[in-house]
Design a protein around this motif. Structure first.
Motif, PDB file in Angstrom:
ATOM      1  N   LYS A 120       0.824  -1.211   0.000  1.00 30.19           N
ATOM      2  CA  LYS A 120       0.000   0.000   0.000  1.00 30.19           C
ATOM      3  C   LYS A 120       0.856   1.259   0.000  1.00 30.19           C
ATOM      4  N   LYS A 121       2.142   1.096   0.348  1.00 32.82           N
ATOM      5  CA  LYS A 121       3.064   2.229   0.326  1.00 32.82           C
ATOM      6  C   LYS A 121       3.624   2.394  -1.083  1.00 32.82           C
ATOM      7  N   LYS A 122       3.654   3.628  -1.532  1.00 33.98           N
ATOM      8  CA  LYS A 122       4.041   3.925  -2.911  1.00 33.98           C
ATOM      9  C   LYS A 122       5.382   3.316  -3.297  1.00 33.98           C
ATOM     10  N   GLU A 123       6.378   3.424  -2.395  1.00 28.61           N
ATOM     11  CA  GLU A 123       7.721   2.950  -2.729  1.00 28.61           C
ATOM     12  C   GLU A 123       7.836   1.429  -2.747  1.00 28.61           C
ATOM     13  N   TYR A 124       6.806   0.743  -2.220  1.00 29.59           N
ATOM     14  CA  TYR A 124       6.846  -0.718  -2.176  1.00 29.59           C
ATOM     15  C   TYR A 124       5.711  -1.371  -2.967  1.00 29.59           C
ATOM     16  N   LYS A 125       5.025  -0.608  -3.794  1.00 29.77           N
ATOM     17  CA  LYS A 125       3.862  -1.150  -4.492  1.00 29.77           C
ATOM     18  C   LYS A 125       4.230  -2.271  -5.473  1.00 29.77           C
ATOM     19  N   ASP A 126       5.483  -2.266  -5.959  1.00 32.32           N
ATOM     20  CA  ASP A 126       5.903  -3.326  -6.879  1.00 32.32           C
ATOM     21  C   ASP A 126       6.901  -4.296  -6.224  1.00 32.32           C
ATOM     22  N   TYR A 127       6.937  -4.285  -4.899  1.00 36.72           N
ATOM     23  CA  TYR A 127       7.888  -5.111  -4.155  1.00 36.72           C
ATOM     24  C   TYR A 127       7.374  -6.543  -4.036  1.00 36.72           C
ATOM     25  N   LEU A 128       8.272  -7.507  -4.257  1.00 38.32           N
ATOM     26  CA  LEU A 128       7.943  -8.920  -4.089  1.00 38.32           C
ATOM     27  C   LEU A 128       8.892  -9.550  -3.079  1.00 38.32           C
ATOM     28  N   PHE A 129       8.366 -10.515  -2.347  1.00 43.50           N
ATOM     29  CA  PHE A 129       9.099 -11.179  -1.270  1.00 43.50           C
ATOM     30  C   PHE A 129       9.349 -12.633  -1.645  1.00 43.50           C
ATOM     31  N   LEU A 130      10.633 -13.010  -1.673  1.00 44.78           N
ATOM     32  CA  LEU A 130      10.989 -14.380  -2.045  1.00 44.78           C
ATOM     33  C   LEU A 130      11.768 -15.049  -0.905  1.00 44.78           C
ATOM     34  N   PRO A 131      11.066 -15.771  -0.039  1.00 47.16           N
ATOM     35  CA  PRO A 131      11.742 -16.526   1.014  1.00 47.16           C
ATOM     36  C   PRO A 131      12.040 -17.942   0.508  1.00 47.16           C
ATOM     37  N   PHE A 132      13.153 -18.507   0.937  1.00 47.98           N
ATOM     38  CA  PHE A 132      13.474 -19.880   0.512  1.00 47.98           C
ATOM     39  C   PHE A 132      14.407 -20.533   1.530  1.00 47.98           C
ATOM     40  N   SER A 133      14.398 -21.849   1.530  1.00 42.79           N
ATOM     41  CA  SER A 133      15.390 -22.621   2.264  1.00 42.79           C
ATOM     42  C   SER A 133      15.941 -23.661   1.299  1.00 42.79           C
ATOM     43  N   ASP A 134      17.062 -24.266   1.648  1.00 42.99           N
ATOM     44  CA  ASP A 134      17.705 -25.216   0.746  1.00 42.99           C
ATOM     45  C   ASP A 134      18.565 -26.179   1.561  1.00 42.99           C
ATOM     46  N   LEU A 135      19.309 -27.028   0.885  1.00 45.30           N
ATOM     47  CA  LEU A 135      20.090 -28.049   1.582  1.00 45.30           C
ATOM     48  C   LEU A 135      21.286 -27.493   2.352  1.00 45.30           C
ATOM     49  N   SER A 136      21.606 -26.218   2.153  1.00 44.25           N
ATOM     50  CA  SER A 136      22.684 -25.601   2.938  1.00 44.25           C
ATOM     51  C   SER A 136      22.150 -25.008   4.247  1.00 44.25           C
ATOM     52  N   SER A 137      20.816 -24.904   4.365  1.00 46.11           N
ATOM     53  CA  SER A 137      20.197 -24.331   5.564  1.00 46.11           C
ATOM     54  C   SER A 137      20.487 -25.221   6.770  1.00 46.11           C
ATOM     55  N   GLY A 138      21.050 -24.610   7.795  1.00 48.10           N
ATOM     56  CA  GLY A 138      21.428 -25.370   8.980  1.00 48.10           C
ATOM     57  C   GLY A 138      22.859 -25.866   8.929  1.00 48.10           C
ATOM     58  N   LYS A 139      23.489 -25.700   7.779  1.00 46.86           N
ATOM     59  CA  LYS A 139      24.913 -26.045   7.630  1.00 46.86           C
ATOM     60  C   LYS A 139      25.702 -24.736   7.566  1.00 46.86           C
ATOM     61  N   ASP A 140      26.024 -24.297   6.342  1.00 51.49           N
ATOM     62  CA  ASP A 140      26.726 -23.023   6.174  1.00 51.49           C
ATOM     63  C   ASP A 140      25.773 -21.837   6.218  1.00 51.49           C
ATOM     64  N   SER A 141      24.496 -22.102   5.910  1.00 52.22           N
ATOM     65  CA  SER A 141      23.493 -21.039   5.872  1.00 52.22           C
ATOM     66  C   SER A 141      22.610 -21.084   7.110  1.00 52.22           C
ATOM     67  N   TYR A 142      21.918 -19.988   7.365  1.00 52.36           N
ATOM     68  CA  TYR A 142      21.005 -19.896   8.499  1.00 52.36           C
ATOM     69  C   TYR A 142      19.926 -20.973   8.393  1.00 52.36           C
ATOM     70  N   ILE A 143      19.654 -21.641   9.487  1.00 51.38           N
ATOM     71  CA  ILE A 143      18.727 -22.772   9.504  1.00 51.38           C
ATOM     72  C   ILE A 143      17.309 -22.376   9.094  1.00 51.38           C
ATOM     73  N   GLY A 144      16.953 -21.123   9.325  1.00 55.32           N
ATOM     74  CA  GLY A 144      15.604 -20.661   9.006  1.00 55.32           C
ATOM     75  C   GLY A 144      15.405 -20.224   7.568  1.00 55.32           C
ATOM     76  N   GLY A 145      16.438 -20.374   6.727  1.00 53.14           N
ATOM     77  CA  GLY A 145      16.317 -19.959   5.332  1.00 53.14           C
ATOM     78  C   GLY A 145      16.700 -18.505   5.120  1.00 53.14           C
ATOM     79  N   LYS A 146      16.520 -18.024   3.905  1.00 49.16           N
ATOM     80  CA  LYS A 146      16.915 -16.657   3.560  1.00 49.16           C
ATOM     81  C   LYS A 146      15.849 -15.970   2.715  1.00 49.16           C
ATOM     82  N   TYR A 147      16.059 -14.682   2.488  1.00 49.87           N
ATOM     83  CA  TYR A 147      15.127 -13.869   1.716  1.00 49.87           C
ATOM     84  C   TYR A 147      15.847 -13.227   0.527  1.00 49.87           C
ATOM     85  N   ILE A 148      15.048 -12.923  -0.498  1.00 49.74           N
ATOM     86  CA  ILE A 148      15.520 -12.116  -1.631  1.00 49.74           C
ATOM     87  C   ILE A 148      14.448 -11.077  -1.928  1.00 49.74           C
TER      88      ILE A 148
END
Length: 200
Positions: A120-148
């Motif tokens: 609803k905010k003008k600067e974020y009207k075209d913003y998309l949220f991409l959360p993901f986890s993968d096989l590195s989660s809990g190893k080298d990467s944060y266990i809860g996954g990451k965002y893009i």
């Protein structure tokens, strides 16, 4: 005249492809800006103790393998839903679309979302949220996954640069409320890109 038209076409073609090419300097810029944000007490999610000794986040080396151009299938009839978070907070999101891409010959899919309130905010009207986890989660990467962070494209393709993936604030400080990665966004592959885990 034909030569001029051909030249104009080639320039346009190269420009178009240039927008979808891996750029190491863009990854370096992302890392520099993220480190600056985390080093500044006004914008850092770090605890006071961690901030006092903070020097840099740990990143995977920039890797072109994890820069992909995905096919975007929009989902215009999806209904908003409450996304689970690390606390009792349940913000409303809507599934904006499905992203299809390939890494190392493996066909993969992620859902991409839109935050109802944020959009609803003008600067974020075209913003998309991409959360993901993968096989590195809990190893080298944060266990809860990451965002893009992504922006709605004009066409039906979208660049996903996993080299710019970052940890939720919860990875650094339990006072934050962070969206949990939906189960359907767990990738059966190691994404060795972006920010690594902060603490062992």
């Amino acid at each position: 005249m034909k030569t001029l038209l051909l030249f104009a076409f080639l320039v346009q073609l190269n420009f178009g492809f240039g927008q979808n090419k891996f750029d190491v300097s863009a990854v370096e810029k992302f890392q520099t800006e993220l480190n600056a944000e985390y080093a500044d007490a006004k914008t850092s999610p770090l605890t006071a103790g961690d901030l006092a000794v903070f020097k840099t986040l740990d990143f995977y080396p920039a890797n072109e393998t994890f820069y992909v151009v995905a096919k975007l299938i929009r989902m215009p009839k999806e209904k908003p839903f409450e996304m689970k978070t690390s606390t009792d907070r349940k913000p409303f999101y809507v599934k904006y679309g499905e992203l299809f891409f390939t890494i190392d010959g493996q066909d993969l899919k992620l859902n991409v979302y839109k935050n109802i309130e944020l959009s609803k905010k003008k600067e974020y009207k075209d913003y998309l949220f991409l959360p993901f986890s993968d096989l590195s989660s809990g190893k080298d990467s944060y266990i809860g996954g990451k965002y893009i962070d992504l922006r709605i494209p004009k066409g039906d393709t979208i660049v996903i640069d996993f080299n710019t993936s970052y940890n939720p604030y919860c990875a650094y400080n339990s006072k934050y409320s962070c969206p949990k990665v939906p189960l359907e966004n767990d990738l059966d592959i190691e994404i060795q890109a972006g920010v690594k885990k902060f603490h062992d």
